[in-house]
Design a protein around this motif. Structure first.
Motif, PDB file in Angstrom:
ATOM      1  N   ARG A  72       0.865  -1.162   0.000  1.00 46.88           N
ATOM      2  CA  ARG A  72       0.000   0.000   0.000  1.00 46.88           C
ATOM      3  C   ARG A  72       0.899   1.208   0.000  1.00 46.88           C
ATOM      4  O   ARG A  72       1.724   1.382   0.912  1.00 46.88           O
ATOM      5  N   PRO A  74       2.070   5.107   0.089  1.00 47.92           N
ATOM      6  CA  PRO A  74       1.622   6.352   0.715  1.00 47.92           C
ATOM      7  C   PRO A  74       1.207   7.364  -0.353  1.00 47.92           C
ATOM      8  O   PRO A  74       1.719   7.329  -1.475  1.00 47.92           O
ATOM      9  N   ARG A  86      -2.401  10.369  11.625  1.00 43.88           N
ATOM     10  CA  ARG A  86      -1.916   9.364  10.675  1.00 43.88           C
ATOM     11  C   ARG A  86      -2.197   8.003  11.269  1.00 43.88           C
ATOM     12  O   ARG A  86      -1.429   7.468  12.030  1.00 43.88           O
ATOM     13  N   GLU A  87      -3.332   7.464  10.902  1.00 47.49           N
ATOM     14  CA  GLU A  87      -3.712   6.151  11.427  1.00 47.49           C
ATOM     15  C   GLU A  87      -3.613   5.071  10.359  1.00 47.49           C
ATOM     16  O   GLU A  87      -3.588   3.894  10.663  1.00 47.49           O
ATOM     17  N   ARG A  88      -3.590   5.509   9.104  1.00 48.76           N
ATOM     18  CA  ARG A  88      -3.567   4.542   8.008  1.00 48.76           C
ATOM     19  C   ARG A  88      -2.128   4.173   7.703  1.00 48.76           C
ATOM     20  O   ARG A  88      -1.340   5.021   7.334  1.00 48.76           O
ATOM     21  N   GLY A  89      -1.841   2.926   7.874  1.00 50.22           N
ATOM     22  CA  GLY A  89      -0.473   2.482   7.633  1.00 50.22           C
ATOM     23  C   GLY A  89      -0.233   2.219   6.163  1.00 50.22           C
ATOM     24  O   GLY A  89      -1.152   2.013   5.394  1.00 50.22           O
ATOM     25  N   CYS A  90       1.023   2.237   5.787  1.00 50.17           N
ATOM     26  CA  CYS A  90       1.325   1.806   4.433  1.00 50.17           C
ATOM     27  C   CYS A  90       2.603   0.985   4.491  1.00 50.17           C
ATOM     28  O   CYS A  90       3.331   1.000   5.470  1.00 50.17           O
ATOM     29  N   GLY A  91       2.824   0.247   3.423  1.00 53.99           N
ATOM     30  CA  GLY A  91       3.978  -0.633   3.397  1.00 53.99           C
ATOM     31  C   GLY A  91       3.646  -1.908   2.661  1.00 53.99           C
ATOM     32  O   GLY A  91       2.675  -1.974   1.909  1.00 53.99           O
TER      33      GLY A  91
END
Lengths: 137, 137
Positions: A72, A74, A86-91
């Motif tokens: 996912r 950014p 910023r609660e939505r993680g990405c990676g």
């Protein structure tokens, strides 16, 4: 032991007619969370992957093991922005799952719709149970 | 970039259930609190919310006084002819409210839903400062 308890819990749920929305879920083993549906001809795996683009997904099937990996990304941040939350993680993520049967890799289909990935995994023909006719001697 | 190679954490797969406040919901379905990113630009505030399974047509956004309410309704679809064998996530609506500290230009709010992610663009209202003259008594 855990498997046994899991089976018991599932049976209890069936008794109370609770299948589509179990109130108690097994412990998560990784990202993404998966729901697996089965019947005698195959399985359907659904996962929630909001914001993951189809081109960033990689799905592979080897015998009875399904592997989903992807990333996912950014959002491209513009200059001079200030984050409040910023609660939505990405990676990146990778998850493998062993199905109770062998899958025909040629017939696997995957679709994404509104952030839900849906994978249909038909059971391999040679793996299906054969009905044996009993001849009267 | 460390961001690129980071692995998505397990907690990202978990959905936080909405706890009922004083007002009860009229729908009997489960509700979850969507994960959000909120950032501020010079001229606008942007909210990104993860709402997997929410169709662009079934998002309801209201701004009353300074309270922004986000509602995403999910029409659950279950694979026909299959039974649930393993469940790690539950399906439900998404609901979250925010109190905005800034004046928003209500007529120009833009909302888009793509891949299960809601993007809300809230332009700041141009400040109308008014000098108040003080009259001598």
């Amino acid at each position: 032991m855990w498997r046994e308890m899991e089976r018991l819990r599932r049976e209890m749920n069936q008794v109370f007619g609770e299948t589509a929305a179990p109130s108690e879920l097994p412990v998560l083993r990784g990202y993404p969370a998966m729901n697996i549906w089965v019947n005698e001809n195959g399985a359907v795996v659904t996962t929630e992957l909001p914001g993951v683009l189809a081109e960033d997904l990689d799905i592979s099937v080897v015998d009875d093991t399904l592997t989903i990996s992807g990333s996912r990304k950014p959002e491209e941040g513009a200059e001079g922005i200030t984050y409040h939350r910023r609660e939505r993680g990405c990676g990146t993520f990778t998850r493998s799952f062993q199905l109770p049967f062998k899958v025909d890799p040629q017939k696997v289909e995957a679709t994404t719709n509104n952030g839900i990935l849906n994978i249909t995994l038909p059971r391999a023909e040679e793996d299906k149970p054969k009905k044996i006719a009993v001849r009267v001697g | 970039m460390t961001e690129e190679t980071k692995e998505l954490q397990l907690e990202q797969a978990e959905k936080q259930e909405l706890v009922e406040g004083e007002a009860e919901r009229t729908r009997s379905r489960l509700a979850f609190i969507p994960r959000v990113d909120i950032y501020e630009m010079n001229d606008a505030i942007v909210i990104l919310a993860d709402m997997p399974g929410v169709d662009p047509a079934s998002v309801d956004i209201t701004l009353e006084r300074n309270v922004l309410s986000i509602n995403g309704y999910v029409a659950p679809s279950y694979p026909e002819g299959y039974s649930l064998a393993w469940a790690e996530y539950r399906i439900g609506d998404f609901q979250r409210n925010f109190t905005l500290s800034q004046e928003i230009d209500q007529d120009n709010i833009e909302a888009t839903v793509k891949n299960g992610v809601l993007r809300l663009h809230l332009p700041k209202a141009t400040p109308t400062t008014r000098k108040i003259g003080i009259k001598d008594a």
